[in-house]
Design a protein around this motif. Structure first.
Motif, mmCIF file in Angstrom:
data_model
loop_
_atom_site.group_PDB
_atom_site.id
_atom_site.type_symbol
_atom_site.label_atom_id
_atom_site.label_comp_id
_atom_site.label_asym_id
_atom_site.label_seq_id
_atom_site.Cartn_x
_atom_site.Cartn_y
_atom_site.Cartn_z
ATOM 1 N N GLY A 69 2.528 -6.391 -11.578
ATOM 2 C CA GLY A 69 2.739 -4.765 -10.581
ATOM 3 C C GLY A 69 2.534 -4.684 -9.896
ATOM 4 N N ALA A 70 2.582 -5.368 -8.564
ATOM 5 C CA ALA A 70 2.735 -4.899 -7.187
ATOM 6 C C ALA A 70 4.008 -5.393 -7.008
ATOM 7 C CB ALA A 70 2.535 -6.756 -6.398
ATOM 8 N N TYR A 71 5.208 -5.713 -7.752
ATOM 9 C CA TYR A 71 6.485 -6.610 -8.210
ATOM 10 C C TYR A 71 7.324 -5.127 -8.331
ATOM 11 C CZ TYR A 71 11.260 -7.768 -8.977
ATOM 12 O OH TYR A 71 12.517 -8.323 -9.598
ATOM 13 N N TRP A 72 6.813 -4.415 -9.387
ATOM 14 C CA TRP A 72 7.044 -3.295 -9.818
ATOM 15 C C TRP A 72 6.945 -1.773 -8.526
ATOM 16 C CZ3 TRP A 72 4.389 1.630 -10.981
ATOM 17 C CH2 TRP A 72 5.241 2.298 -11.490
ATOM 18 N N ILE A 73 5.869 -1.796 -8.227
ATOM 19 C CA ILE A 73 4.657 -0.610 -7.585
ATOM 20 C C ILE A 73 6.364 -1.208 -5.867
ATOM 21 C CG2 ILE A 73 3.532 -0.153 -5.211
ATOM 22 C CD1 ILE A 73 1.546 -0.499 -7.490
ATOM 23 N N THR A 74 6.223 -2.731 -5.480
ATOM 24 C CA THR A 74 7.583 -2.313 -4.066
ATOM 25 C C THR A 74 8.634 -2.095 -4.633
ATOM 26 O OG1 THR A 74 5.646 -4.687 -3.463
ATOM 27 C CG2 THR A 74 8.730 -4.571 -2.794
ATOM 28 N N SER A 75 9.297 -2.269 -5.616
ATOM 29 C CA SER A 75 10.673 -1.456 -5.789
ATOM 30 C C SER A 75 10.754 0.076 -6.024
ATOM 31 C CB SER A 75 11.460 -2.495 -7.348
ATOM 32 O OG SER A 75 12.786 -1.701 -7.863
ATOM 33 N N MET A 76 9.543 0.234 -6.792
ATOM 34 C CA MET A 76 9.352 1.816 -6.362
ATOM 35 C C MET A 76 9.188 2.642 -5.427
ATOM 36 S SD MET A 76 10.023 3.049 -9.803
ATOM 37 C CE MET A 76 9.547 4.117 -9.891
ATOM 38 N N ASN A 77 8.815 1.680 -4.683
ATOM 39 C CA ASN A 77 8.464 2.380 -2.591
ATOM 40 C C ASN A 77 9.883 2.185 -2.246
ATOM 41 O OD1 ASN A 77 6.384 3.819 -3.732
ATOM 42 N ND2 ASN A 77 4.925 1.504 -2.561
ATOM 43 N N LEU A 78 10.117 0.624 -2.163
ATOM 44 C CA LEU A 78 11.433 0.767 -1.911
ATOM 45 C C LEU A 78 12.419 1.529 -2.223
ATOM 46 C CD1 LEU A 78 10.917 -2.467 -0.429
ATOM 47 C CD2 LEU A 78 11.983 -0.379 1.325
ATOM 48 N N LEU A 79 13.076 0.915 -3.591
ATOM 49 C CA LEU A 79 14.480 1.488 -3.875
ATOM 50 C C LEU A 79 14.136 3.075 -4.794
ATOM 51 C CD1 LEU A 79 15.772 -1.572 -5.605
ATOM 52 C CD2 LEU A 79 16.366 -0.758 -2.569
ATOM 53 N N GLY A 80 13.363 3.552 -5.174
ATOM 54 C CA GLY A 80 13.059 4.884 -6.188
ATOM 55 C C GLY A 80 12.855 4.119 -7.567
ATOM 56 N N GLU A 81 12.937 3.175 -7.906
ATOM 57 C CA GLU A 81 13.230 2.729 -9.765
ATOM 58 C C GLU A 81 13.036 1.174 -10.281
ATOM 59 O OE1 GLU A 81 17.395 2.300 -9.794
ATOM 60 O OE2 GLU A 81 18.038 0.338 -8.756
ATOM 61 N N LEU A 121 2.608 -1.269 -0.585
ATOM 62 C CA LEU A 121 4.143 -1.926 -0.314
ATOM 63 C C LEU A 121 5.211 -1.200 -0.544
ATOM 64 C CD1 LEU A 121 2.350 -4.630 -3.148
ATOM 65 C CD2 LEU A 121 2.646 -5.054 -1.225
ATOM 66 N N GLY A 122 5.782 -2.113 0.720
ATOM 67 C CA GLY A 122 7.726 -1.761 0.742
ATOM 68 C C GLY A 122 7.441 -0.199 1.759
ATOM 69 N N LEU A 123 6.382 0.149 2.107
ATOM 70 C CA LEU A 123 6.739 0.786 3.124
ATOM 71 C C LEU A 123 5.757 0.855 4.171
ATOM 72 C CD1 LEU A 123 4.675 3.657 0.648
ATOM 73 C CD2 LEU A 123 6.659 3.697 1.112
ATOM 74 N N GLY A 124 5.494 -0.396 4.764
ATOM 75 C CA GLY A 124 5.257 -0.695 6.214
ATOM 76 C C GLY A 124 6.805 -1.242 7.007
ATOM 77 N N GLN A 125 7.078 -1.464 7.894
ATOM 78 C CA GLN A 125 8.188 -2.688 8.508
ATOM 79 C C GLN A 125 7.534 -3.645 8.347
ATOM 80 O OE1 GLN A 125 8.891 0.026 12.408
ATOM 81 N NE2 GLN A 125 9.306 1.724 10.780
ATOM 82 N N PRO A 126 6.989 -5.134 8.036
ATOM 83 C CA PRO A 126 6.618 -6.521 8.214
ATOM 84 C C PRO A 126 7.023 -6.827 9.130
ATOM 85 C CG PRO A 126 6.761 -5.792 6.227
ATOM 86 C CD PRO A 126 6.923 -4.528 6.688
ATOM 87 N N TRP A 127 9.038 -6.846 8.581
ATOM 88 C CA TRP A 127 9.978 -8.008 9.053
ATOM 89 C C TRP A 127 10.513 -7.705 10.362
ATOM 90 C CZ3 TRP A 127 12.993 -3.580 11.224
ATOM 91 C CH2 TRP A 127 12.748 -2.862 10.760
ATOM 92 N N ARG A 128 9.847 -6.804 11.294
ATOM 93 C CA ARG A 128 10.130 -6.755 12.474
ATOM 94 C C ARG A 128 9.407 -8.231 12.713
ATOM 95 N NH1 ARG A 128 11.538 -1.821 14.803
ATOM 96 N NH2 ARG A 128 12.043 -0.198 13.374
ATOM 97 N N THR A 129 8.632 -9.123 12.391
ATOM 98 C CA THR A 129 7.920 -10.079 12.367
ATOM 99 C C THR A 129 8.686 -10.994 12.475
ATOM 100 O OG1 THR A 129 5.571 -8.517 12.561
ATOM 101 C CG2 THR A 129 5.636 -10.823 13.219
ATOM 102 N N PRO A 130 8.715 -11.897 13.454
ATOM 103 C CA PRO A 130 9.364 -12.441 12.918
ATOM 104 C C PRO A 130 7.881 -13.802 12.310
ATOM 105 C CG PRO A 130 9.606 -13.144 15.807
ATOM 106 C CD PRO A 130 8.716 -11.808 15.522
#
Length: 468
Positions: free
Chosen positions: A36-48, A327-336
């Motif tokens: 479910g978390a995998y699906w939600i991440t894709s929906m929030n980031l990619l819209g599908e 999930l998918g709506l933050g910016q965690p990639w900014r942290t090394p």
């Protein structure tokens, strides 16, 4: 002489319920959370919805069911909550690594670390299944006390060997073989947990003898300080030469906690805490890299450029707040190092403090089940080994969560089952396998009383209510 036994003399059987159906239900639930978390991440980031969702779900559920079938067949009395907790944490870690991969989808070379991590997970599950078939009984491991101790210490110090040691992110805790790197301390913690357990079973009566009494605490005798001084010396060498506070804390803390469990003398715990604090202060006074870590902990904003990772992690927690950005709506990639050292900060940003606490509670359940197995064990080696393996997880999670939340200086430890890295996954799945084996032996039907009956031929005489 009559062989008839009175009711008081008759042997009793304490029988734990197998709880395999409970394990199956919890496994399916844990897998459903990850999928479910995998699906939600894709929906929030990619819209599908992800196109490969059926395949990912099939692989993940297939791995869980395979583990369950093997455990049901080979270890029917194993603890029913260990596997579900492991799959929950591993699945959530995979989702977060995949989410961070998606942040690079517009780059020239987009990352695909989630697929690599899934491959390592499949290999780790294979190691667990192989271990269940090969090491069905953990007790023969007690014979290899000093061999495993030398192996563990050798692995800890292996990155200092010129030519194979690698320094990554300031810490010399890796070895390199061609294009591959490996963290030997992950394997060392298992070898040392077994070695410490076996050694303390042999020496606990001597080590339990009290020496001087100070402030109401019985300290150990000076003649018994040899083992803890050796372990302290190795821990300080790791701290000074490998620049790794995390492994040093894990190694020394594991020994001190296990010697306390073996002897039930709080003096050992007090002495160990004082020794590590003294060594840390000495390292801070003499070595610049230790001082840099401590200063980053006390005031990261004094040097924002050098402490960028710490600061970004704190901002991530602030942006996430109590419930997270989603999930998918933050910016965690900014942290090394958001996929490895700081994956808990990524969780805290997108799932919030509530989600982070839920993850920590799952770790707490794992540690509690290990300690429950230790309490139920009928022989000292199994008791100490189960407690030691539980302490390994507890110390790692405490050190890494303390580091990313600025409760402790930042360490280089991985978050069990969640951080990116094959050596960490293999080691922690092996720890889970050992705990399954120990808990099976502990929970099997056993006759107590004057009669000696083989475990395999035991028949149930009494099944106490409430025994899980």
């Amino acid at each position: 002489m009559s062989q008839t036994q009175t009711p008081e003399q008759a042997p009793t059987v304490v029988v734990y319920h197998k709880r395999r159906n409970v394990e199956l239900f919890m496994l399916v639930l844990a897998c459903a959370v990850g999928i479910g978390a995998y699906w939600i991440t894709s929906m929030n980031l990619l819209g599908e919805s992800p196109a490969n969702l059926p395949y990912v779900a099939g692989v993940w559920l297939g791995l869980a069911l395979l583990c369950h079938i093997v455990v049901r067949w080979r270890l029917p009395y194993a603890d029913p909550l260990i596997l579900p907790c492991v799959f929950f944490l591993n699945g959530l870690g995979l989702v977060m690594i995949h989410r961070l991969d998606l942040a690079t989808r517009y780059a020239d070379e987009p990352a695909n670390d989630a697929v690599t991590q899934l491959m390592w997970t499949v290999l780790a599950v294979g190691v667990l299944i192989f271990g269940i078939f090969v090491v069905r009984d953990y007790r023969p491991l007690q014979r290899f006390t000093y061999t495993l101790a030398l192996l563990g210490i050798g692995l800890l110090l292996l990155p200092l060997v010129p030519g194979i040691g690698r320094t990554i992110n300031g810490s010399s805790i890796w070895i390199g073989v061609g294009p591959f790197s490996f963290q030997p301390s992950e394997v060392a913690k298992i070898a040392l947990a077994i070695a410490f357990s076996s050694y303390l079973v042999e020496k606990r009566d001597v080590l339990a003898m009290a020496g001087a009494r100070i402030l109401g605490i019985d300290l150990p005798r000076p003649r018994d300080l040899g083992p803890i001084l050796i372990v302290w010396g190795v821990a300080m060498a790791i701290l000074v030469f490998q620049r790794d506070l995390g492994t040093s804390l894990l190694f020394f803390g594991l020994f001190v906690m296990m010697i306390y469990v073996a002897t039930e003398r709080p003096g050992w715990a007090v002495l160990g805490l004082l020794m590590f604090a003294g060594g840390g202060f000495l390292g801070y006074s003499i070595f610049g890299h230790v001082r840099t870590r401590v200063q980053a902990w006390l005031d990261p904003f004094a040097d924002p450029e050098a402490n960028y990772q710490v600061i970004q992690g704190l901002f991530g927690f602030a942006w996430g707040g109590m419930t997270g950005t989603g999930l998918g709506l933050g910016q965690p990639w900014r942290t090394p190092l958001a996929k490895s050292d700081y994956i808990m900060a990524s969780i805290g940003e997108e799932l919030g403090v509530a989600g982070l606490m839920a993850v920590i509670m799952v770790y707490a359940i794992l540690v509690a089940r290990a300690l429950r197995t230790a309490l139920a064990s009928r022989e000292p080696f199994g008791k100490l080994l189960a407690a030691g393996l539980g302490f390994v997880w507890a110390l790692q999670v405490f050190a890494i969560v303390g580091g990313v939340t600025k409760l402790l200086p930042l360490t280089g430890l991985t978050t069990p089952f969640m951080s990116q890295g094959g050596s960490s996954l293999l080691a922690n799945w092996t720890v889970a396998g050992l705990l399954l084996i120990i808990s099976h032996q502990v929970r099997r039907p056993v006759i107590t009383g004057p009669a000696l009956v083989d475990n395999e031929s035991t028949q149930v005489i009494n099944r106490p209510r409430g025994v899980r």
